[in-house]
Design an enzyme around this catalytic site. Sequence first.
Site, short mmCIF file in Angstrom:
data_model
loop_
_atom_site.label_atom_id
_atom_site.label_comp_id
_atom_site.label_asym_id
_atom_site.label_seq_id
_atom_site.Cartn_x
_atom_site.Cartn_y
_atom_site.Cartn_z
N HIS A 67 0.71 -1.21 0.13
CA HIS A 67 0.10 -0.11 -0.09
C HIS A 67 0.82 1.26 0.11
O HIS A 67 2.31 1.14 0.18
CB HIS A 67 -0.99 -0.03 1.03
N HIS A 154 5.33 6.28 -1.17
CA HIS A 154 6.35 4.99 -1.42
C HIS A 154 5.41 3.68 -0.99
O HIS A 154 4.24 3.89 -0.22
CB HIS A 154 7.40 5.16 -0.41
#
EC number: 3.1.4.58
Length: 203
Positions: A67, A154
């Site tokens: 995620h 990220h």
Amino acid sequence: MGSRRSSPSDSQADLLGGGSTEAAAIHRLFFALLPGEAVCGHVERAAREVVATQHLRARLIRPSRYHATLHFLGDHPLLRSDIVTAAIGAAGKVHCAPFELVLDHAAGFHGREPPCVLRCSNVPSALQTLWQDLRQSLLLAGLGAQLSRNFTPHVTFAYSRGAVPQPAPIGPITWRVEGFALLHSVVGGGEYRTLDAWRFSAL
């Protein structure tokens, strides 16, 4: 049109109950972008290549847990229904159209067990606006205590058991982002649970 709410994968009623086991756990709440199966496959292949080429001793993350965090809402001894309700209300006020995010290099963050991550060289303006708008909505809902002032998109793919991963290019992974979700996890537990989710539509 703005973002519209999609059906959560788990009912809030199931998640907001709890007994002595729940009370003893640490409950984490956060908003995140969730990649689809194809993107998860590309991230997993890139992860294994980075670990192999950099000779990292690392604990790889399951693809089902990939995620990109938008906002962290804190760790709590109980799953707080008041925070969940306020967060869902705040997210429903945010509007965004689908956009593309290109992950093109690997890097690492310092820490006791340094995270190994995939990042993008160029943050899409739509993503930055989504982060800012959701942050503002959460602040207005009284949920600003844990919110960060900075945003570094990220996807964490592993945790190093030694050196911090060195920056390195990867074959670009194009991810069409079509929504975001409010997630719950028990620290040290299993899979994330989706408390609610929102799909984007054309503005």
